[in-house]
Write a protein that holds these residues in place. Structure first.
Motif, mmCIF file in Angstrom:
data_model
loop_
_atom_site.group_PDB
_atom_site.id
_atom_site.type_symbol
_atom_site.label_atom_id
_atom_site.label_comp_id
_atom_site.label_asym_id
_atom_site.label_seq_id
_atom_site.Cartn_x
_atom_site.Cartn_y
_atom_site.Cartn_z
ATOM 1 N N PRO A 4 0.531 -5.067 -8.855
ATOM 2 C CA PRO A 4 0.251 -3.714 -8.340
ATOM 3 C C PRO A 4 -1.235 -3.345 -8.466
ATOM 4 O O PRO A 4 -1.913 -3.766 -9.412
ATOM 5 C CB PRO A 4 1.119 -2.811 -9.220
ATOM 6 N N TRP A 5 -1.690 -2.539 -7.530
ATOM 7 C CA TRP A 5 -3.109 -2.159 -7.457
ATOM 8 C C TRP A 5 -3.167 -0.652 -7.207
ATOM 9 O O TRP A 5 -2.529 -0.146 -6.268
ATOM 10 C CB TRP A 5 -3.741 -2.927 -6.308
ATOM 11 N N VAL A 6 -3.904 0.050 -8.049
ATOM 12 C CA VAL A 6 -4.053 1.501 -7.881
ATOM 13 C C VAL A 6 -5.535 1.843 -7.978
ATOM 14 O O VAL A 6 -6.228 1.370 -8.885
ATOM 15 C CB VAL A 6 -3.277 2.290 -8.978
ATOM 16 N N ALA A 7 -6.024 2.634 -7.036
ATOM 17 C CA ALA A 7 -7.432 3.058 -7.106
ATOM 18 C C ALA A 7 -7.533 4.556 -6.875
ATOM 19 O O ALA A 7 -6.775 5.129 -6.088
ATOM 20 C CB ALA A 7 -8.268 2.311 -6.073
ATOM 21 N N GLY A 8 -8.473 5.159 -7.581
ATOM 22 C CA GLY A 8 -8.771 6.575 -7.397
ATOM 23 C C GLY A 8 -10.066 6.718 -6.619
ATOM 24 O O GLY A 8 -11.113 6.230 -7.058
ATOM 25 N N ASN A 9 -9.971 7.324 -5.451
ATOM 26 C CA ASN A 9 -11.162 7.601 -4.638
ATOM 27 C C ASN A 9 -11.601 9.026 -4.937
ATOM 28 O O ASN A 9 -10.961 9.980 -4.504
ATOM 29 C CB ASN A 9 -10.805 7.430 -3.147
ATOM 30 N N VAL A 162 -7.968 -6.160 -0.485
ATOM 31 C CA VAL A 162 -6.816 -5.255 -0.461
ATOM 32 C C VAL A 162 -6.829 -4.545 0.882
ATOM 33 O O VAL A 162 -7.897 -4.218 1.418
ATOM 34 C CB VAL A 162 -6.902 -4.233 -1.626
ATOM 35 N N LEU A 163 -5.636 -4.355 1.442
ATOM 36 C CA LEU A 163 -5.496 -3.610 2.696
ATOM 37 C C LEU A 163 -4.831 -2.278 2.370
ATOM 38 O O LEU A 163 -3.795 -2.257 1.693
ATOM 39 C CB LEU A 163 -4.632 -4.427 3.668
ATOM 40 N N GLU A 202 1.783 -13.120 2.477
ATOM 41 C CA GLU A 202 2.709 -12.863 1.370
ATOM 42 C C GLU A 202 1.954 -12.440 0.117
ATOM 43 O O GLU A 202 2.435 -11.649 -0.690
ATOM 44 C CB GLU A 202 3.535 -14.132 1.127
ATOM 45 N N GLN A 203 0.739 -12.983 -0.044
ATOM 46 C CA GLN A 203 -0.054 -12.679 -1.254
ATOM 47 C C GLN A 203 -0.825 -11.363 -1.143
ATOM 48 O O GLN A 203 -1.197 -10.763 -2.148
ATOM 49 C CB GLN A 203 -1.083 -13.793 -1.489
ATOM 50 N N LEU A 204 -1.068 -10.919 0.083
ATOM 51 C CA LEU A 204 -1.968 -9.766 0.289
ATOM 52 C C LEU A 204 -1.368 -8.465 -0.256
ATOM 53 O O LEU A 204 -0.240 -8.108 0.076
ATOM 54 C CB LEU A 204 -2.242 -9.619 1.795
ATOM 55 N N ARG A 205 -2.158 -7.760 -1.075
ATOM 56 C CA ARG A 205 -1.720 -6.438 -1.524
ATOM 57 C C ARG A 205 -1.993 -5.417 -0.419
ATOM 58 O O ARG A 205 -3.131 -5.279 0.040
ATOM 59 C CB ARG A 205 -2.458 -6.014 -2.796
ATOM 60 N N ILE A 206 -0.925 -4.735 0.016
ATOM 61 C CA ILE A 206 -1.052 -3.665 1.010
ATOM 62 C C ILE A 206 -0.639 -2.380 0.314
ATOM 63 O O ILE A 206 0.509 -2.235 -0.122
ATOM 64 C CB ILE A 206 -0.172 -3.925 2.249
ATOM 65 N N VAL A 207 -1.609 -1.469 0.156
ATOM 66 C CA VAL A 207 -1.356 -0.256 -0.616
ATOM 67 C C VAL A 207 -1.341 0.949 0.318
ATOM 68 O O VAL A 207 -1.920 0.921 1.407
ATOM 69 C CB VAL A 207 -2.400 -0.083 -1.744
ATOM 70 N N TYR A 208 -0.684 2.008 -0.132
ATOM 71 C CA TYR A 208 -0.556 3.216 0.679
ATOM 72 C C TYR A 208 -1.493 4.302 0.160
ATOM 73 O O TYR A 208 -1.661 4.458 -1.055
ATOM 74 C CB TYR A 208 0.903 3.724 0.647
ATOM 75 N N GLY A 209 -2.060 5.063 1.078
ATOM 76 C CA GLY A 209 -2.856 6.227 0.689
ATOM 77 C C GLY A 209 -2.580 7.388 1.613
ATOM 78 O O GLY A 209 -2.403 7.186 2.830
ATOM 79 N N GLY A 210 -2.555 8.576 1.069
ATOM 80 C CA GLY A 210 -2.310 9.781 1.875
ATOM 81 C C GLY A 210 -1.489 10.771 1.079
ATOM 82 O O GLY A 210 -0.262 10.688 1.067
ATOM 83 N N ASP A 225 7.153 -3.582 0.613
ATOM 84 C CA ASP A 225 5.805 -3.988 1.041
ATOM 85 C C ASP A 225 4.715 -3.020 0.606
ATOM 86 O O ASP A 225 3.586 -3.117 1.081
ATOM 87 C CB ASP A 225 5.783 -4.160 2.563
ATOM 88 N N ILE A 226 5.040 -2.088 -0.281
ATOM 89 C CA ILE A 226 4.018 -1.152 -0.795
ATOM 90 C C ILE A 226 3.623 -1.621 -2.190
ATOM 91 O O ILE A 226 4.399 -1.538 -3.138
ATOM 92 C CB ILE A 226 4.532 0.304 -0.776
ATOM 93 N N ASP A 227 2.396 -2.125 -2.284
ATOM 94 C CA ASP A 227 1.968 -2.818 -3.502
ATOM 95 C C ASP A 227 1.064 -1.973 -4.384
ATOM 96 O O ASP A 227 0.458 -2.502 -5.329
ATOM 97 C CB ASP A 227 1.236 -4.113 -3.116
ATOM 98 N N GLY A 228 0.957 -0.700 -4.077
ATOM 99 C CA GLY A 228 0.109 0.152 -4.883
ATOM 100 C C GLY A 228 -0.348 1.343 -4.072
ATOM 101 O O GLY A 228 0.238 1.645 -3.024
ATOM 102 N N ALA A 229 -1.389 2.007 -4.562
ATOM 103 C CA ALA A 229 -1.809 3.249 -3.915
ATOM 104 C C ALA A 229 -3.314 3.436 -3.984
ATOM 105 O O ALA A 229 -3.956 3.063 -4.970
ATOM 106 C CB ALA A 229 -1.115 4.435 -4.583
#
Ligand code: PEP
Length: 252
Positions: A4-9, A162-163, A202-210, A225-229
């Protein structure tokens, strides 16, 4: 299982003092090891945040970067400057950059390439406007934005990248895509990458934002398919960001 990948913008928010308060508020994230956590402060505060987070395993990202290496580009910063300041990568193609600063797919792809060449992490943001969604153009738009990088640089360029799917209508509006809406787009994006390289997809982390927040994140993270935010407003509130990171850990 993708990590999992999480980032704060943080966008254009914060001053030294408020940054210190926020960093203190998220200090319990120091021991994180099961998920990737990043923060993207405004450029004048990279060093403050890099120093405050030293040894904690939390990465610092830039919110954009120039596609040029150096020279007469007033107001810009380069991948070399990111490296010099201990910044690990950058967002590219955030909708605010595309809409307010007229960044095209070609420019976004060039920024992505500059980061890759420097060994830094690109976070490619894609997303449709409300008008595009209502016109049934969501998949066409996000695929076009993704293909601008895939076709010019190949699927291997996504190694370590990351996408981020960020529907423009959900950014800063309080409107969130439903988990099912987001999952459908994430699966389609993964299929676009898979047409080039199934293993990389399959390896690519696809994260959601909004408009992600503690109250709506669990449903999103339950999707296959949601690997983080990628979190905007809520990342400025320590308790919210901590809760979102905790939800990502529970996804494991
Ligand atoms: C963003 O800026 O990337 C974002 C998703 O913002 P918000 O969470 O505030 O909608």
């Amino acid at each position: 299982m993708r990590r999992p990948w999480v980032a704060g913008n943080w966008k254009m928010n914060g001053l030294h003092q408020t940054n210190d308060e926020l960093l203190k508020g998220i200090s319990s994230l120091a021991a994180e090891s099961e998920i990737d956590i990043c923060v993207a402060p405004p450029a004048p505060y990279w060093m403050q945040v890099v120093e405050a987070l030293e040894g904690r395993g939390i990465k610092v990202l830039a919110q954009t970067v120039s596609e040029h290496a150096s020279g007469a580009y007033t107001g810009e910063w380069s991948v070399g400057m990111l490296q010099d300041c201990g910044v690990s990568g950058a967002l590219v193609g955030h909708s605010e950059r595309r809409q307010l600063f007229a960044e095209t797919d070609v420019v976004v792809a060039a920024k992505f390439a500059a980061l890759k060449q420097a060994g830094l992490q690109p976070v490619l943001c894609v997303g449709e406007t409300l008008e595009e969604r209502q016109a049934g153009e969501t998949l066409a738009v996000v695929s076009r934005q993704l293909l601008a990088v895939l076709e010019s640089q190949g699927a291997d360029a996504f190694d370590g990248a990351v996408l981020a799917y960020e529907p423009v209508w959900a950014i800063g509006t309080g409107l969130t895509a439903t988990p099912e809406q987001a999952q459908a787009v994430h699966a389609s994006l993964r299929a676009v990458v898979a047409a080039f390289d199934a293993v990389r997809a399959e390896q690519l982390r696809i994260v959601y934002g909004g408009s992600v927040k503690a109250a709506n994140v669990a449903g999103l993270f339950a999707m296959a398919d949601i690997d983080g935010a990628l979190v905007g407003g809520a990342s400025l509130i320590a308790q919210e960001f901590l809760a979102i990171c905790q939800a990502a850990r529970q996804r494991l």
